[in-house]
Scaffold this active site. Sequence first.
Site: not given
Length: 316
Positions: A195, A197
Amino acid sequence: MSLQIVAGTANRALADSVGEVLGNELAPVTVERFPDGELRPAVDGLQGADVYVVQPTGPPVNDHVVELLLLVDACRRAGAARITTVVPYFGYARQDRRGRAGQAIGVRVVAEALASAGTWHLIVVDPHAVALEAICAVGVEMLTAVPLLARELGAGLLGERVRDGAVVVAPDLGAVRLAEHYGALLSRPVAVVRKTRLSGTRVVAEELVGDVRDRPVVIVDDMISTGGTIEAAAEAVVRDGAAPEIVVAATHGLFVEAAVERLNRAGIGRVLVTDTLAQPATPAMPLGVCSVAPMLADAIGRLHRDEPLDDLLART
């Protein structure tokens, strides 16, 4: 030394449950609240006692941290022989490093404040900062609720889904070791989401490593805060063809801001957390809650008797 349990206001129900397991009534505590927001706790009957102050520091974090510090100081001034703070959820644990010059390291500040207030020992559950023991000037016992949650995941109808070819998913690289722990306990393979952020609430899942096609998925993390990480991971596994009704397991359920809406929108079929933080009696999502009270009571009893806690400790 007699064993005494002092409860803060952050999660009185958990402290009551710990006391029931140990067969101890909670020590008398009053917390006076002044119109300007100041707190003034007072305790009685602790002279020469082995005291355990139970207070998670979840939202509102600052209020609960200050209350905990004042409770510890009150116990010290009441003559406690030694004081252990039981902080099932340790606020500021995510602030364990600087992202840029000039930022504070919040976990260090809180840990030092607890030691300065009079804490002799600290008990936490699945802290986000695995270096907490090295950061703190006092002894730290880092317990884990993963076996408890894994047992619940493997039981009943939910267990049938988990055993039926399920894959344990780490929602980011930081949760890989946690997912491997769940995977080992459940005898299931592990997949990992990579991922990025974008902000405190916005997360983008870029890649899923592992095969989840047509398989039930259990996304695991140490906590659910805004739900952004879980939502991004759910989108990633759905995009790769995972079976519907995703299960999520995490030790700490903060559920701040729009977390519940995010989880419902992401098609989460079941969320499993513990009671390290107080949970609503009627949640607005399919929520299961496992109690850590027996584990905390076991740890408190062993520390009081000067016995080891090895089998309760988190893997670091």
